[in-house]
Design an enzyme around this catalytic site. Sequence first.
Site, mmCIF file in Angstrom:
data_model
loop_
_atom_site.group_PDB
_atom_site.id
_atom_site.type_symbol
_atom_site.label_atom_id
_atom_site.label_comp_id
_atom_site.label_asym_id
_atom_site.label_seq_id
_atom_site.Cartn_x
_atom_site.Cartn_y
_atom_site.Cartn_z
ATOM 1 N N ASP A 136 41.017 40.747 37.616
ATOM 2 C CA ASP A 136 41.964 41.003 38.126
ATOM 3 C C ASP A 136 43.039 41.692 37.302
ATOM 4 O OD1 ASP A 136 44.756 40.185 38.892
ATOM 5 O OD2 ASP A 136 43.842 39.413 40.555
ATOM 6 N N ILE A 163 45.361 40.569 42.715
ATOM 7 C CA ILE A 163 44.432 41.543 43.201
ATOM 8 C C ILE A 163 43.026 41.017 43.655
ATOM 9 C CG2 ILE A 163 43.411 43.489 42.458
ATOM 10 C CD1 ILE A 163 46.380 43.612 42.858
ATOM 11 N N ASP A 164 42.535 39.851 43.038
ATOM 12 C CA ASP A 164 41.259 39.201 43.454
ATOM 13 C C ASP A 164 41.737 38.787 44.894
ATOM 14 O OD1 ASP A 164 39.523 39.222 41.164
ATOM 15 O OD2 ASP A 164 40.743 37.387 40.435
ATOM 16 N N VAL A 165 42.749 38.020 45.155
ATOM 17 C CA VAL A 165 43.184 37.575 46.546
ATOM 18 C C VAL A 165 42.873 38.719 47.491
ATOM 19 C CG1 VAL A 165 44.288 36.309 47.900
ATOM 20 C CG2 VAL A 165 43.856 35.503 45.649
#
Length: 392
Positions: A136, A163-165
């Site tokens: 991320d 960003i991961d999510v």
Amino acid sequence: MSAPQPLAGIKVVEFTHMVMGPAVGHILAGLGADVVRIEPIGGDQTRRLLGSGAGYFPMYNRGKQSICLNLKSAEGLAVARDLAANADVLVENFRPGALDRLGLSYEALSETNPRLIYCSEKGFLPGPYENRTALDEVAQMMGGLAYMTGPPGRPLRAGSSVIDVTGGMFGVIGILAALEERHRTGRGQKIVASLFETTVYLVGQHMAQFAVTGKAASPMPARISAWAIYDVFETLDEPVFIGVVTDSLWEKFCALFSLDDLWADETLRANNQRVLARDRILPQIRALIGTMTRADVIAKLEGTGLPFAPIGRPEDMFDDPQLADGGLEPVTLDTGEHTQLPTIPLQMDGKRPGAPVTLPKAGADSRAVLESLGYTSDKIDELLMKGAVSAA
């Protein structure tokens, strides 16, 4: 009122760790899909992270079953293939080629299960960077988000795994689109979502600003705001954000706070005029707000249509009245402790997703998952004895 289950009957098998991949499975599970999470023997290392990683597992692995497989054994790999052969969706977020080397590529699995939708969550889409390892934070730094978040010269990552999510959400969007297409074609497909391209999509508004104006966007703390009043203001106790984003709201704001002299100045009636006069307007407003408590400011603004926000902390959300009615779901942690965590932020047909859930211990559902594949008790016992599978 029961929670919506639009994905009821959709079977998902998940080879994931950390946040991006598990977020995909959590959203699908929250919408009613049956998600089986494959963990290594002993359980996913994400369960044991400390510090800022301590919340990853409970947040993104609710509503799933857990089976522990030794993918280095032929027997464990065979179980994984059987799970994929019976799945509608496979989700993975390991390094490029990791599952391919185990014979668990899309190409290999789709030969047996042509309806399989295979979602790979990666650092980069195909291109020069595709074999790099990304996190991320790497994506935020590369893609311009950290530059836009921090003050000039001090890039700063956003305060969550945004960003991961979001990359996980794009994966879900791809899966739902592929499920719809499968209704017409009868075939699945491979989907790839990524951290870097997700970041660039999020900063696209700043790229468009450059394209429109010819001037590079300044980092957000140093930006030229589109509105004169669009700031955090200090009060006698806790700060509060206030935005005045239309000319009619300017009139209302001046009336609420008795700013008669500012309203009388007809050169400030239009938004762009106020933006150019920010240095004259803001000191007066900051001084006024500084004489009030946050509660006083909120009481004046509540119900007026003016945008405002107290500055909340994550721990404040447990007691937020807006979230008290369906925004949080009861969760029993694998320690046995009880808490509440955010539900999927949707309403469907007047209902919110979310239901009481218990986080599975590593391998808690191994036997039940194998039974659902038609394995006999003797076969399951043999797999357990050989260490190809472990159960809690």
